[in-house]
Design an enzyme around this catalytic site. Structure first.
Site, PDB file in Angstrom:
ATOM      1  N   TYR A  49       0.335   7.777   1.596  1.00 28.79           N
ATOM      2  CA  TYR A  49      -0.887   7.904   0.760  1.00 28.79           C
ATOM      3  C   TYR A  49      -0.915   9.429   0.173  1.00 28.79           C
ATOM      4  O   TYR A  49      -1.760   9.754  -0.679  1.00 28.79           O
ATOM      5  CB  TYR A  49      -2.055   7.893   1.972  1.00 28.79           C
ATOM      6  N   HIS A 126      -6.140   0.813  -5.212  1.00 25.08           N
ATOM      7  CA  HIS A 126      -5.306   1.025  -3.914  1.00 25.08           C
ATOM      8  C   HIS A 126      -4.347   2.305  -4.294  1.00 25.08           C
ATOM      9  O   HIS A 126      -3.580   1.999  -5.332  1.00 25.08           O
ATOM     10  CB  HIS A 126      -4.628  -0.169  -3.358  1.00 25.08           C
TER      11      HIS A 126
HETATM   12  O1  CA2 Z   1      -3.416   1.799  -0.615  1.00 22.52           O
HETATM   13  C1  CA2 Z   1      -4.612   1.711  -0.363  1.00 22.52           C
HETATM   14  O2  CA2 Z   1      -5.482   2.487  -0.989  1.00 22.52           O
HETATM   15  C2  CA2 Z   1      -5.114   0.919   0.830  1.00 22.52           C
HETATM   16  O3  CA2 Z   1      -6.465   0.518   0.190  1.00 22.52           O
HETATM   17  C3  CA2 Z   1      -5.666   1.840   1.887  1.00 22.52           C
HETATM   18  C4  CA2 Z   1      -5.927   0.960   3.111  1.00 22.52           C
HETATM   19  C5  CA2 Z   1      -4.980   0.078   3.512  1.00 22.52           C
HETATM   20  O4  CA2 Z   1      -5.563  -0.822   4.497  1.00 22.52           O
HETATM   21  C6  CA2 Z   1      -4.905  -1.063   2.410  1.00 22.52           C
HETATM   22  O5  CA2 Z   1      -3.838  -2.059   2.600  1.00 22.52           O
HETATM   23  C7  CA2 Z   1      -4.180  -0.141   1.009  1.00 22.52           C
HETATM   24  C8  CA2 Z   1      -5.892   2.192   4.243  1.00 22.52           C
HETATM   25  C9  CA2 Z   1      -6.598   3.223   4.393  1.00 22.52           C
HETATM   26  C10 CA2 Z   1      -6.537   4.257   5.435  1.00 22.52           C
HETATM   27  O6  CA2 Z   1      -5.754   5.022   4.822  1.00 22.52           O
HETATM   28  C11 CA2 Z   1      -5.416   6.317   5.782  1.00 22.52           C
HETATM   29  C12 CA2 Z   1      -4.833   7.357   5.299  1.00 22.52           C
HETATM   30  C13 CA2 Z   1      -4.410   8.151   6.161  1.00 22.52           C
HETATM   31  C14 CA2 Z   1      -4.393   8.116   7.650  1.00 22.52           C
HETATM   32  C15 CA2 Z   1      -4.640   6.844   8.092  1.00 22.52           C
HETATM   33  C16 CA2 Z   1      -5.148   5.897   7.404  1.00 22.52           C
END
Ligand code: CA2
Length: 176
Positions: A49, A126
């Site tokens: 991310y 996303h």
């Molecule tokens: O890629 C994306 O933006 C997602 O929407 C992010 C979601 C995931 O479930 C999707 O499949 C794709 C997860 C968001 C959680 O983000 C975190 C960031 C750092 C640490 C933990 C979670």
């Protein structure tokens, strides 16, 4: 949650005789909604991310919206029902919805139903490329309600979505 709208500008006509009606023109409001765990951005999994925090994403959106003459309402929640209530509220107050539904993308028919019921243009964002990840992330219910989906371009996807939303709104206004 936060609402941002720039100052309405006072425009003078060419001969400077009077202030025009533009003084009262309101910026179109775009809801930028974020789903569960996005409050953890920048704290873990930077290889997926990136290092930007959700506060950084909010600042990126504020700056992009300002350049595009949009007002934004930027929010994040970990609660599915709250996200759905915010979508429902958009019907009366927003011109469009930009949403990163996070995990609810892949699970929530209820969120899809709420988005379909708004009749507003929806852009799904996303940060990661969900199609290069686990198979359960490849399908998004929300995509059925979206005019377009941006994924895999990092947090820049949010400003790209605001640009695209501006074009959609201008196009709608031209056809009214
Ligand atoms: O890629 C994306 O933006 C997602 O929407 C992010 C979601 C995931 O479930 C999707 O499949 C794709 C997860 C968001 C959680 O983000 C975190 C960031 C750092 C640490 C933990 C979670």
């Amino acid at each position: 949650m936060a609402f941002y709208g720039g100052p309405s500008s006072l425009l003078l006509d060419a001969t400077c005789h009077r202030a025009t009606a533009h003084a009262t023109m309101k910026r179109p409001l775009i809801a930028v909604l974020n789903g569960p765990n996005l409050n953890m951005l920048g704290q873990r999994q930077p290889e997926i991310y990136g290092r930007a925090t959700l506060d950084d994403v909010e600042q990126i959106c504020i700056q992009a919206a300002d350049k595009l003459d949009l007002a934004i309402d930027f929010r994040q929640t970990n609660i599915e029902g709250e996200l759905i209530s915010w979508v429902q509220e958009c019907r009366k107050r927003a011109r469009g919805i930009i949403i990163n539904p996070a995990g609810y993308s892949h699970t929530s028919v209820a969120l899809l139903d709420a988005l379909l019921a708004t009749d507003l243009p929806v852009i799904e964002v996303h940060i990661s490329n969900i199609h290069r990840r686990e198979p359960f992330r490849h399908m998004s219910y929300v995509s059925r309600a979206a005019v377009g989906v941006i994924c895999g371009l990092g947090v820049a996807g949010y400003s790209l979505a605001l640009q695209a939303m501006t074009d959609l709104i201008l196009n709608e206004d031209d056809h009214q």
